[in-house]
Design a protein around this motif. Structure first.
Motif, mmCIF file in Angstrom:
data_model
loop_
_atom_site.group_PDB
_atom_site.id
_atom_site.type_symbol
_atom_site.label_atom_id
_atom_site.label_comp_id
_atom_site.label_asym_id
_atom_site.label_seq_id
_atom_site.Cartn_x
_atom_site.Cartn_y
_atom_site.Cartn_z
ATOM 1 N N GLU A 186 49.213 33.441 54.773
ATOM 2 C CA GLU A 186 49.086 34.841 54.339
ATOM 3 C C GLU A 186 49.110 35.789 55.546
ATOM 4 O O GLU A 186 49.748 36.848 55.495
ATOM 5 N N GLU B 142 51.907 38.669 56.121
ATOM 6 C CA GLU B 142 51.490 40.069 56.085
ATOM 7 C C GLU B 142 51.593 40.761 57.435
ATOM 8 O O GLU B 142 51.803 41.985 57.486
ATOM 9 N N GLY C 91 44.930 38.524 53.853
ATOM 10 C CA GLY C 91 44.694 37.346 53.017
ATOM 11 C C GLY C 91 45.403 37.471 51.700
ATOM 12 O O GLY C 91 46.084 38.469 51.447
ATOM 13 N N GLY C 92 45.221 36.475 50.851
ATOM 14 C CA GLY C 92 45.875 36.506 49.544
ATOM 15 C C GLY C 92 45.461 35.317 48.703
ATOM 16 O O GLY C 92 44.377 34.750 48.905
HETATM 17 MG MG MG Z 1 47.052 40.311 50.889
#
Ligand code: MG
Ligand code: 8DG
Ligand code: MG
Length: 141
Positions: free
Chosen positions: A53, A57, A37-38
């Motif tokens: 995200e 990633e 996530g982000g």
């Molecule tokens: Mg992240």
């Protein structure tokens, strides 16, 4: 930059009884196991942010993205304190056979699937707190 709360979006990618976790490389929660996530970007929905995200990633594609819960966490452990409102979603793999790649090796030691009943240690503390409280990301069947 002015110190204000930011919005994080993270996702439990569910595969059977397992979830996807990665060991962080970050000033926040370094070397602990956390969800992908982000940061929410301007104009994004939570679902768009989670999918973006995760793709950035890990390269994974998800579907059936659903809202689970929200947390409010203050991180005092790094030199500059930070404060996040974090949206937790869950999702399924679009292709159940797709495997994660470590596409941001400067931010993560690597991604893998972990059985929900045998999670790795140490978990990133917000996640540890949720697990301790009895939170379960799987749908009731
Ligand atoms: Mg992240
Ligand atoms: P970006 O530049 O790609 O937008 O951000 P990022 O580098 O991917 O951000 P992140 O640290 O992965 O996530 C943003 C914040 O969300 C993180 O600093 C603290 C908060 N957060 C939690 N729990 C979790 C979690 O389990 N995983 C992740 N990735 N972040 C989490 O409170
Ligand atoms: Mg990111």
């Amino acid at each position: 930059m002015e110190n204000r709360p930011r919005v994080g979006v993270v996702v439990f990618v569910l595969r059977g009884k397992s979830v996807l976790l990665g060991q962080r490389r970050s000033s926040i929660g370094d070397s602990t196991y956390a969800l992908p996530g982000g940061h929410l970007e301007f104009g994004e929905s939570f679902e768009e942010c989670a999918a973006r995200e995760l793709k950035e990633e890990t390269g994974l594609d998800i579907e059936k993205i659903e809202f689970l819960t929200v947390t409010n966490s203050v991180f005092l452990e790094n030199p500059k304190p930070s404060h996040y409102v974090v949206i937790f979603l869950r999702a399924a793999l679009a292709d159940p056979l797709q495997e994660p790649q470590n596409l941001e090796p400067d931010k993560c030691h690597g991604w893998d699937w972990y059985d929900w009943n045998n999670l790795p240690q140490p978990l990133f503390w917000p996640l540890e707190k949720m697990v301790q409280s009895g939170f379960n990301p799987f749908p009731i069947d």
